[in-house]
Design a protein around this motif. Structure first.
Motif, mmCIF file in Angstrom:
data_model
loop_
_atom_site.group_PDB
_atom_site.id
_atom_site.type_symbol
_atom_site.label_atom_id
_atom_site.label_comp_id
_atom_site.label_asym_id
_atom_site.label_seq_id
_atom_site.Cartn_x
_atom_site.Cartn_y
_atom_site.Cartn_z
ATOM 1 N N ASP A 370 -24.730 18.768 40.058
ATOM 2 C CA ASP A 370 -23.741 19.239 39.093
ATOM 3 C C ASP A 370 -22.398 18.532 39.286
ATOM 4 O OD1 ASP A 370 -23.146 21.307 36.955
ATOM 5 O OD2 ASP A 370 -21.574 21.794 38.392
ATOM 6 N N LEU A 371 -22.129 18.042 40.492
ATOM 7 C CA LEU A 371 -20.883 17.324 40.753
ATOM 8 C C LEU A 371 -20.850 15.963 40.064
ATOM 9 C CD1 LEU A 371 -20.409 18.327 44.468
ATOM 10 C CD2 LEU A 371 -18.642 18.546 42.721
ATOM 11 N N SER A 372 -22.005 15.476 39.596
ATOM 12 C CA SER A 372 -22.019 14.206 38.863
ATOM 13 C C SER A 372 -21.314 14.342 37.525
ATOM 14 C CB SER A 372 -23.461 13.732 38.651
ATOM 15 O OG SER A 372 -24.164 14.616 37.793
ATOM 16 N N LEU A 385 -15.699 25.152 40.512
ATOM 17 C CA LEU A 385 -17.062 24.682 40.746
ATOM 18 C C LEU A 385 -18.021 25.850 40.949
ATOM 19 C CD1 LEU A 385 -18.743 22.079 41.205
ATOM 20 C CD2 LEU A 385 -18.221 22.297 43.642
ATOM 21 N N MET A 386 -17.612 26.819 41.759
ATOM 22 C CA MET A 386 -18.497 27.953 42.036
ATOM 23 C C MET A 386 -18.772 28.772 40.777
ATOM 24 S SD MET A 386 -17.443 29.331 45.824
ATOM 25 C CE MET A 386 -15.987 30.136 45.212
ATOM 26 N N ASN A 419 -21.891 16.970 55.108
ATOM 27 C CA ASN A 419 -21.154 15.744 54.807
ATOM 28 C C ASN A 419 -21.637 15.058 53.533
ATOM 29 O OD1 ASN A 419 -19.004 14.954 56.908
ATOM 30 N ND2 ASN A 419 -20.711 15.692 58.161
ATOM 31 N N MET A 420 -22.130 15.845 52.584
ATOM 32 C CA MET A 420 -22.435 15.325 51.261
ATOM 33 C C MET A 420 -21.219 15.449 50.348
ATOM 34 S SD MET A 420 -25.475 14.170 51.401
ATOM 35 C CE MET A 420 -25.946 13.900 49.703
ATOM 36 N N VAL A 421 -20.359 16.418 50.648
ATOM 37 C CA VAL A 421 -19.142 16.667 49.883
ATOM 38 C C VAL A 421 -17.974 16.624 50.850
ATOM 39 C CG1 VAL A 421 -17.887 18.382 48.511
ATOM 40 C CG2 VAL A 421 -20.330 18.033 48.132
ATOM 41 N N VAL A 445 -24.628 10.320 40.653
ATOM 42 C CA VAL A 445 -24.717 10.050 39.219
ATOM 43 C C VAL A 445 -26.049 9.394 38.881
ATOM 44 C CG1 VAL A 445 -23.771 8.659 37.336
ATOM 45 C CG2 VAL A 445 -22.232 9.958 38.810
ATOM 46 N N CYS A 446 -26.445 8.387 39.681
ATOM 47 C CA CYS A 446 -27.733 7.718 39.442
ATOM 48 C C CYS A 446 -28.894 8.702 39.554
ATOM 49 C CB CYS A 446 -27.918 6.566 40.429
ATOM 50 S SG CYS A 446 -26.855 5.147 40.120
ATOM 51 N N LYS A 447 -28.854 9.547 40.577
ATOM 52 C CA LYS A 447 -29.919 10.528 40.785
ATOM 53 C C LYS A 447 -29.950 11.531 39.636
ATOM 54 C CE LYS A 447 -33.088 11.960 43.702
ATOM 55 N NZ LYS A 447 -34.204 11.097 44.133
#
Length: 908
Positions: A370-372, A385-386, A419-421, A445-447
């Motif tokens: 969703d962050l894409s 975001l939440m 550590n993804m965000v 974004v690609c994913k």
């Protein structure tokens, strides 16, 4: 049937399974069916409610009130069931391409320390952790994928094993995502000098036993690289005997929670890998692309600057891009990199990030994708975001009974921990802002586009074709064009769209028609007029964000948004919320106005006085009570579900007994309140809050901005959950600080001292046991920290101005703050730069920071200062006189009492 389909989708998403084209098509159809089923159920519930029914009336009222509509519902249900049966029948013949787990990091050889860039500081810090005194200890290096954890661990390892007699035995072992323990343990045995056996030992238990036997009476150094799970750590930790000889284990992991598990109770033994500076990034790219010592060709300077910004200091990205550009001097070839998504071109980098993505639980993958939706390098409000996640259904986890907000908060914390965000400051307490690193943003974004999770529409994208058979689920419109309209093409099918987010021109979201299943409409910050004429045609809308737009009023028909849970009209031109808003029975979050209104001449946003009818409201901000009567404050007390509340309070209300009484009465009713913020006008005295008899026991954050207290309310120390406090004291006193130090869970304290101290405020060793951040706003920060003060403090901020010229009135004892990592000094450069008291304070703090046993970041007015320039041989002593007492304070912060100190000052 849906559970069977859900399990099959999860099966295809396993990290070692690569779906072929047929399997991917099946997964897409399965997801489409799941979405359609959810839409059907929600639309059915909406029809029942519109017809006058409710959830409990679903049986009889469908026949009695919906009439012919029932036939359509039954027909649609039969179609959904038929599609589900067909999908289940198609599942068994599908096959997967099994992947042999290959770790691209395994090709990394032992490093040449002399050739590394930007590792001097990190090596010094980690080496200091490893070589400290004590028995067996674990030091953990944690950071995002590609941040150089393995390289750093290898560099420290090589440096230490070259030191004679430092360690008797040493080994470097890498586990990886699919840990092969027998292979790893046999490799460790070989490095420990047990390689003369006739053959490898069979069985993990025998291997662990043999390793323990070898290490039992030795001082050893073991590096456990690329740790992924608690189970793996528990297993390999059996190998390491606790022999009290000063042995050390270094672990590397992408997961902060796992690092903390490796170092229980030793947060100062965890090193977070940072990102390279712009200077080091430039050197790394040029050294790899053109050879060590070569500069950048003039025609490539501007392109290089753009590439460095996009890599944002991530070593993996810098090395990958440098390898693409190796020996290439053509500006066109460098420009092509800027316009492409690197994760699609750089296979190794894609594999490394994909390992982190595959390790996520399935519900976290949707949250990450969703962050894409947000643009590159976008600062994302965590609360925004939440609420989006909750509205789009990511938080509805079967079998989990916790509140949705708690689950959403846990999800963002876990993505940060993994550590993804990236978490943005402030670094303590609940995160307020986050972002994706630009390279991870590329990958996500690609994913997301690969899985048809989000459709990105920007100025470079061609218009969405009306003949395209693609089903659109979520749209992210990032356009600066005034004439970009999503619905300008007749026949475009947006009937399946669940989420629309627009960045740039608001005109991209005009004509809100044929969007009957949209749940999220996010137009925050859009430029230009926003059309809300068809807003009532969005029956399933749960999240509406109009913050920062040119909206002037909300339609009276807003009550028809029966599922609306979150409405944000902050910083808009809306001055009156329609009375019909009280009909939104599912509304949990209502945000309007803004805290800046306290010093503004703008007209405050008003809301109807019968707000108590919004009984489900949990988050309410920011209500300007200056434009509401005392009866409205009383009505607020009936909102017993409130968890977060922000209000604006004025000097006039402080002097009106009726206002003060109803506020106290309402506060005692808010038993579920977690956060209360009171923005005060000039001259507000908040002493009346001390008369509160029964404060909200669940309160975690309490902030009073600008308003002053003569004394800290005594009930504050009874708040067993309070972790964040902002308060201003107008008078010194020992009781005030004793109350503050005894708050059991306090982690962050912003303390205003609205007076000039006449004696040092001494912080003793008692209390403040969990405090991590301490911020003091005082004309003269005359603070003395004694040995053992604030044992967990990592961040100290002092905000001050021109004051006393007494050379003694400067901070001292900074060296006694054992875990300090950052000191921030703030003052008005325009008015106070030449003040002798300001200069004395800066010099005193700089000397102490330079002599601190930790490597501390010193930041003065947003500029990082190199404290290593301080001459370490200099030793300045300041004597503080107070009556007959004298205290000698060394610049490194040690305090030596040389006489009776009863009159030095109040010790807190």
């Amino acid at each position: 049937m849906l559970l069977v389909i859900r399990g099959a989708i999860d099966h295809y998403d396993e990290p070692l399974h690569e779906p072929n084209a047929q399997a991917k098509g099946w997964v897409n159809r399965a997801r489409e069916l799941a979405y359609d089923g959810e839409d059907w159920a929600d639309l059915l519930l909406h029809r029942v409610q519109v017809s006058g029914g409710g959830c409990t009336a679903l049986g009889s009222r469908i026949h009695n009130r919906l009439g012919l509509v029932y036939r359509d519902i039954a027909s649609e249900l039969r179609k959904l069931r038929k599609r589900a049966v067909e999908l289940i029948e198609q599942f068994k013949p599908l096959s997967l391409n099994s992947l042999e787990p290959v770790d691209p990091r395994l090709t990394t050889p032992f490093v040449d320390v002399c050739s590394l860039v930007g590792l001097d500081g990190p090596m010094e810090k980690v080496t200091k952790m490893v070589t400290g005194a004590g028995g067996k200890m674990v030091v953990s290096i944690v950071g995002m994928a590609g941040s150089g954890k393995t390289t750093l661990a290898m560099a420290v390892y090589q440096q230490l094993i070259r030191q004679k007699n430092r360690f008797h035995l040493h080994a470097f072992v890498s586990l990886g995502q699919e840990a092969r323990f027998e292979q790893a343990l046999n490799s460790m045995l070989s490095e420990l000098g047990d390689g003369h056996r006739e053959g490898p030992i069979q069985g993990i238990e025998q291997l662990i036993s043999r390793i323990r036997e070898i290490l039992e009476n030795k001082r050893y150094l073991i590096v456990v690289d690329d740790l992924w799970s608690s189970k793996d750590w528990e297993m390999i930790n059996y190998c390491f005997p606790n022999n009290s000889l000063g042995s050390r284990i270094i672990t590397t992991t992408r997961n902060l929670a796992l690092a903390e598990e490796c170092c229980p109770g030793w947060s100062d033994c965890i090193y977070n890998t940072g990102l390279l500076s712009e200077v080091d990034s430039r050197k790394l790219i040029l050294d790899r692309a053109f050879g060590i010592g070569h500069g950048c060709p003039p025609q490539l300077e501007d392109v290089l600057a753009q590439i460095i910004r996009r890599c944002s200091g991530l070593p993996l990205a810098l090395v990958t891009v440098a390898s693409m550009l190796e020996g290439k001097f053509s500006k066109d070839k460098w420009h092509r990199l800027i316009g492409s998504r690197w994760s699609s071109d750089a296979e190794v980098m894609k594999q490394i990030f994909n390992r982190s993505y595959s390790d996520l639980p399935h519900h976290l993958r949707a949250c990450l994708l969703d962050l894409s939706i947000f643009p590159d390098d976008f600062k994302v409000d965590v609360d925004r975001l939440m609420r989006r996640w909750m509205a789009d259904g990511y938080i509805d986890i079967p079998g989990v009974s916790k509140r949705m907000e708690e689950i959403a908060r846990r999800n963002i914390n876990e993505l940060i921990s993994r550590n993804m965000v990236q978490r943005l400051p402030p670094i303590h307490g609940a995160p307020r802002y986050c972002r994706l690193h630009p390279v991870i943003h590329d990958f996500v974004v690609c994913k997301s586009m690969e899985d048809n999770f989000v459709t990105l529409v920007d100025d470079q994208s061609p218009p969405i074709s009306t003949n395209d058979c693609t089903v659109y689920w979520r749209l992210s419109v990032q356009s600066s064009k005034h004439d970009r309209d999503l619905t300008s093409n007749d026949g475009m099918d947006l009937s399946h769209v669940r989420s629309i987010t627009v960045f740039g021109q608001a005109s991209a979201a005009t004509g809100l028609t044929n969007l009957r299943v949209v749940r999220v409409l996010d137009l925050e910050g859009c430029v230009g007029p926003v059309g809300l004429d068809n807003l009532d045609k969005l029956p399933l809308l749960r999240y509406l964000n109009l913050k920062g737009t040119d909206v002037t009023e909300l339609p009276a028909t807003i009550w028809e948004l029966r599922f609306l849970e979150s409405l944000d009209v902050r910083s808009t031109k809306v001055k009156q919320l329609p009375p019909s808003i009280m009909g939104l029975r599912h509304l949990r979050t209502l945000l309007f106005g803004h805290e800046g209104m306290i010093n503004s001449v703008e007209t405050a946003t008003r809301i109807a006085g019968d707000i108590q009818h919004c009984g489900r409201l949990q988050n309410l901000a920011t209500i300007d009570l200056r434009v509401h009567p005392a009866s409205f404050v009383k009505a607020l007390g009936d909102l017993n579900a409130l968890r977060v509340l922000e209000i604006i309070w004025s000097f006039h209300q402080c002097t009106e007994g009726a206002y003060c009484e109803v506020l106290l009465s309402s506060m005692e009713k808010w038993s579920k309140l977690r956060s209360l913020t009171i923005h005060c006008g000039l001259g507000c005295w908040m002493e009346f809050l001390g008369y509160l008899s029964h404060p909200p026991e669940q309160l975690e954050e309490f902030k009073v901005t600008a308003g002053g207290f003569v004394s800290v309310p005594k009930w504050i120390q009874r708040l067993s959950h309070l972790s964040f406090l902002q308060i201003t004291i107008c008078k010194t006193g020992t009781d005030n600080m004793k109350i503050l130090r005894d708050i059991p869970q306090l982690q962050s304290l912003i303390l205003g001292l609205d007076f000039v101290p006449r004696e040092p405020l001494v912080i003793g060793s008692e209390g403040f046991s969990k405090l991590l951040r301490f911020s003091v706003d005082c004309p003269v920060p005359w603070l003395t920290f004694q040995t053992g003060a604030m044992p967990k403090l990592t961040h100290l901020q002092l905000e001050f101005c021109s004051g006393s010229t007494n050379p003694d009135s400067v901070p001292s004892g900074v060296g006694n703050l054992q875990r300090l990592t950052e000191v921030v000094l703030l003052y008005n450069q325009k008015w106070c730069a030449d003040s002798s008291s300001v200069i004395m304070t800066i010099h005193a703090v700089k000397r102490q920071v330079g002599k601190h046993h930790n490597l501390i970041d010193l930041i003065i007015n947003d500029t990082k200062v190199d404290v290593q320039e301080v001459d370490v041989e200099m030793k300045h002593t300041t004597e503080i006189q107070s009556g007959d007492a004298r205290t000698t304070v060394e610049t490194q912060g040690e305090i030596e009492i040389v006489a009776d100190c009863d009159n030095i000052g109040s010790t807190y």
